[in-house]
Write a protein that holds these residues in place. Structure first.
Motif, PDB file in Angstrom:
ATOM      1  N   GLY A 169       6.540   2.056   2.923  1.00 28.34           N
ATOM      2  CA  GLY A 169       7.998   2.128   3.065  1.00 28.34           C
ATOM      3  C   GLY A 169       8.757   1.353   1.997  1.00 28.34           C
ATOM      4  O   GLY A 169       9.911   0.982   2.193  1.00 28.34           O
ATOM      5  N   ASN A 198       7.295  -3.794   7.894  1.00 36.39           N
ATOM      6  CA  ASN A 198       8.221  -2.671   8.028  1.00 36.39           C
ATOM      7  C   ASN A 198       7.804  -1.754   9.172  1.00 36.39           C
ATOM      8  O   ASN A 198       6.682  -1.824   9.657  1.00 36.39           O
ATOM      9  CB  ASN A 198       8.248  -1.909   6.691  1.00 36.39           C
ATOM     10  CG  ASN A 198       9.299  -0.824   6.660  1.00 36.39           C
ATOM     11  OD1 ASN A 198      10.346  -0.941   7.311  1.00 36.39           O
ATOM     12  ND2 ASN A 198       9.033   0.241   5.907  1.00 36.39           N
ATOM     13  N   LYS A 199       8.682  -0.911   9.556  1.00 36.05           N
ATOM     14  CA  LYS A 199       8.476   0.124  10.586  1.00 36.05           C
ATOM     15  C   LYS A 199       8.367  -0.473  11.988  1.00 36.05           C
ATOM     16  O   LYS A 199       7.607   0.028  12.831  1.00 36.05           O
ATOM     17  CB  LYS A 199       7.231   0.987  10.279  1.00 36.05           C
ATOM     18  CG  LYS A 199       7.227   1.598   8.870  1.00 36.05           C
ATOM     19  CD  LYS A 199       6.220   2.730   8.722  1.00 36.05           C
ATOM     20  CE  LYS A 199       6.132   3.203   7.274  1.00 36.05           C
ATOM     21  NZ  LYS A 199       5.224   4.323   7.060  1.00 36.05           N
ATOM     22  N   GLY A 239       8.599   9.793   0.757  1.00 35.27           N
ATOM     23  CA  GLY A 239       7.830  10.924   1.280  1.00 35.27           C
ATOM     24  C   GLY A 239       6.777  10.431   2.246  1.00 35.27           C
ATOM     25  O   GLY A 239       6.341   9.277   2.162  1.00 35.27           O
ATOM     26  N   LEU A 288      13.868   2.311   7.776  1.00 34.66           N
ATOM     27  CA  LEU A 288      14.401   3.622   8.148  1.00 34.66           C
ATOM     28  C   LEU A 288      15.659   3.489   9.000  1.00 34.66           C
ATOM     29  O   LEU A 288      16.664   4.144   8.767  1.00 34.66           O
ATOM     30  CB  LEU A 288      13.329   4.410   8.891  1.00 34.66           C
ATOM     31  CG  LEU A 288      13.620   5.870   9.178  1.00 34.66           C
ATOM     32  CD1 LEU A 288      13.648   6.668   7.883  1.00 34.66           C
ATOM     33  CD2 LEU A 288      12.565   6.449  10.127  1.00 34.66           C
ATOM     34  N   PRO A 344       4.918   1.940  -7.554  1.00 33.09           N
ATOM     35  CA  PRO A 344       3.981   2.862  -6.908  1.00 33.09           C
ATOM     36  C   PRO A 344       3.037   2.049  -6.006  1.00 33.09           C
ATOM     37  O   PRO A 344       2.813   0.869  -6.254  1.00 33.09           O
ATOM     38  CB  PRO A 344       3.209   3.460  -8.085  1.00 33.09           C
ATOM     39  CG  PRO A 344       4.106   3.283  -9.261  1.00 33.09           C
ATOM     40  CD  PRO A 344       4.818   1.991  -9.015  1.00 33.09           C
ATOM     41  N   GLY A 345       2.517   2.700  -4.970  1.00 32.88           N
ATOM     42  CA  GLY A 345       1.633   1.989  -4.043  1.00 32.88           C
ATOM     43  C   GLY A 345       0.388   1.481  -4.756  1.00 32.88           C
ATOM     44  O   GLY A 345      -0.100   2.097  -5.686  1.00 32.88           O
ATOM     45  N   SER A 366      13.065  -2.544  10.012  1.00 28.54           N
ATOM     46  CA  SER A 366      12.864  -1.103   9.942  1.00 28.54           C
ATOM     47  C   SER A 366      13.748  -0.599   8.806  1.00 28.54           C
ATOM     48  O   SER A 366      14.974  -0.567   8.937  1.00 28.54           O
ATOM     49  CB  SER A 366      13.250  -0.416  11.253  1.00 28.54           C
ATOM     50  OG  SER A 366      13.354   0.981  11.007  1.00 28.54           O
ATOM     51  N   LEU A 410       0.835  -1.189   0.000  1.00 24.79           N
ATOM     52  CA  LEU A 410       0.000   0.000   0.000  1.00 24.79           C
ATOM     53  C   LEU A 410       0.880   1.252   0.000  1.00 24.79           C
ATOM     54  O   LEU A 410       2.045   1.182   0.368  1.00 24.79           O
ATOM     55  CB  LEU A 410      -0.929  -0.024   1.222  1.00 24.79           C
ATOM     56  CG  LEU A 410      -2.280  -0.710   0.972  1.00 24.79           C
ATOM     57  CD1 LEU A 410      -2.111  -2.126   0.477  1.00 24.79           C
ATOM     58  CD2 LEU A 410      -3.164  -0.667   2.198  1.00 24.79           C
ATOM     59  N   PRO A 411       0.313   2.382  -0.389  1.00 21.10           N
ATOM     60  CA  PRO A 411       1.087   3.623  -0.354  1.00 21.10           C
ATOM     61  C   PRO A 411       1.632   3.872   1.053  1.00 21.10           C
ATOM     62  O   PRO A 411       0.976   3.515   2.027  1.00 21.10           O
ATOM     63  CB  PRO A 411       0.058   4.691  -0.734  1.00 21.10           C
ATOM     64  CG  PRO A 411      -0.991   3.965  -1.490  1.00 21.10           C
ATOM     65  CD  PRO A 411      -1.034   2.586  -0.925  1.00 21.10           C
ATOM     66  N   ASN A 412       2.808   4.419   1.138  1.00 19.71           N
ATOM     67  CA  ASN A 412       3.395   4.827   2.419  1.00 19.71           C
ATOM     68  C   ASN A 412       3.915   3.689   3.293  1.00 19.71           C
ATOM     69  O   ASN A 412       4.297   3.922   4.431  1.00 19.71           O
ATOM     70  CB  ASN A 412       2.364   5.610   3.253  1.00 19.71           C
ATOM     71  CG  ASN A 412       2.749   7.062   3.383  1.00 19.71           C
ATOM     72  OD1 ASN A 412       3.905   7.412   3.158  1.00 19.71           O
ATOM     73  ND2 ASN A 412       1.802   7.897   3.741  1.00 19.71           N
ATOM     74  N   LEU A 439       8.573   1.629  15.222  1.00 20.13           N
ATOM     75  CA  LEU A 439       7.451   2.382  15.807  1.00 20.13           C
ATOM     76  C   LEU A 439       6.677   1.567  16.843  1.00 20.13           C
ATOM     77  O   LEU A 439       5.735   2.073  17.454  1.00 20.13           O
ATOM     78  CB  LEU A 439       6.483   2.825  14.698  1.00 20.13           C
ATOM     79  CG  LEU A 439       7.038   3.811  13.656  1.00 20.13           C
ATOM     80  CD1 LEU A 439       5.999   4.087  12.582  1.00 20.13           C
ATOM     81  CD2 LEU A 439       7.468   5.117  14.340  1.00 20.13           C
TER      82      LEU A 439
END
Ligand SMILES: Nc1nc2c(ncn2[C@@H]2O[C@H](COP(=O)(O)OP(=O)(O)OP(=O)(O)O)[C@@H](O)[C@H]2O)c(=O)[nH]1
Ligand SMILES: [Mg+2]
Length: 321
Positions: A169, A277-278, A185, A300, A212-213, A298, A165-167, A281
């Motif tokens: 990562g 991912n992530k 972004g 990031l 792209p997502g 992660s 999905l968008p965002n 958090l």
């Protein structure tokens, strides 16, 4: 350079030159024999795959191609000159479509594909000489070169596709695994075009495509999804990137698979791994039980990336290049 993955071009191959109708004229030779030469063949149009290209941008800018006709034959049995062939450079991975028919595809560097055949030169009259006809009084016309309007579709060649999905990562992950610099972004649809990165070791070169997502309804053309799903048709492995900090991460997993199913069953059959991912958090990282191999990373902060990279380099489904 702008990423363009579809272009329509018109191609016109050269006509064949006409054969010549002529009789020899010489002093002291009262009735010379037929000596009209053949017309030259018209030039053909080919596509040639070039691994240095990644987009069809050039075809968008210059959509019309034609080659020269063959020259007409002349007396003294002189053949007309051939029209020169032309080779249009395209990135490997293109499919050529004429209306509803697929004409062919080019996958490997330097492979060529004939897309418009030049006309044949006509035979000159001397060719028709025979024991019963010593003075043939006709020569052939050249045939016409093919003329076509073709759609060129690029399906990027990559070994691994990053989807999610968008965002979630995906671009951050590509950048963490490779030296690519895909745009990141904190808003959906940051990535507007597929972006390639490469994992390399002594034995393999693995090309990873950041997509792209995709969102629900992508297979029907919602979001940016549909037009890009075809770029992962040829990958050997898919990485589903899921934001584990989302309220219901497994819903994301389900909806990606649903889009695959609706796009084409083939995508569903591809081997895949899941990357949650992530994890940075999360206070506690939940473990999900899935059929597929899963990684918790992660992108990031770099956690778990080395393990993922090592796994991908040793994954048998990914062919060496
Ligand atoms: N905390 C945290 N943030 C991350 C991580 N990975 C990515 N992000 C952030 O999530 C946001 C989206 O990252 P992108 O890499 O652009 O996500 P994407 O999946 O490529 O997004 P689209 O191209 O829009 O589909 C950015 O603000 C990233 O900095 C991570 O591991 N941890
Ligand atoms: Mg992105």
């Amino acid at each position: 350079m702008k990423f363009v993955d579809q272009a329509t071009i018109t191609v016109k191959a050269g006509d064949g030159g006409n054969g010549c109708l002529s009789f020899r004229r010489e002093k002291f030779v009262p009735r010379g024999g037929p000596d009209g030469g053949d017309g030259g063949d018209g030039g053909s149009v080919y596509l040639r795959a070039d691994k240095h290209l990644q987009t069809l941008y050039d075809l968008k800018v210059k959509p019309h191609y034609k080659t020269r006709r063959g020259s007409h034959g002349k007396g003294k049995r002189m053949s007309g000159k051939r029209g020169t062939d032309i080779y249009i450079r395209v990135p490997p991975g293109i499919v050529v479509v004429n209306g509803k028919n697929t004409i062919g595809e080019l996958l490997n560097h330097n492979e060529t594909l004939l897309i418009a055949r030049g006309g044949k030169g006509g035979r000159g009259n001397y060719r028709f000489t025979s024991s019963t006809n010593r003075a043939p009084d006709h020569a052939e016309q050249g045939t016409r070169g093919e003329e076509k309007k073709l759609q060129i579709i690029l399906k990027l060649i990559s070994d691994i596709g990053l989807v999610g999905l968008p965002n979630s990562g995906k671009s951050t992950l590509l950048n963490a695994m490779t030296r690519a610099r895909s745009k990141v972004g904190d808003y959906p649809f940051t990535t507007l075009n597929p972006h390639l990165g490469m994992l390399r070791d002594d034995y393999k070169r693995i090309i990873i495509a950041d997509m792209p997502g995709i969102i629900e309804g992508a297979h029907q053309g919602r979001g940016l999804g549909l037009q890009f799903l075809r770029h992962i048709e040829r990958t050997n492995l898919l990485i589903l990137v899921i934001d584990i900090s989302a309220p219901q991460p497994l819903n994301h997993y389900e909806s990606i698979l649903e889009e695959f199913k609706n796009y084409s069953g083939e995508l569903l059959k591809k081997p895949r791994v899941i990357v949650f991912n992530k994890v940075d958090l999360m206070n506690t990282v939940p473990e999900f039980t899935l059929e597929e191999k899963a990684f918790y990373v992660s992108a990031l902060k770099g956690h778990g990336i080395q393990e993922l990279v090592t796994y991908l380099k040793h994954e048998d489904t990914i062919k060496a290049r």
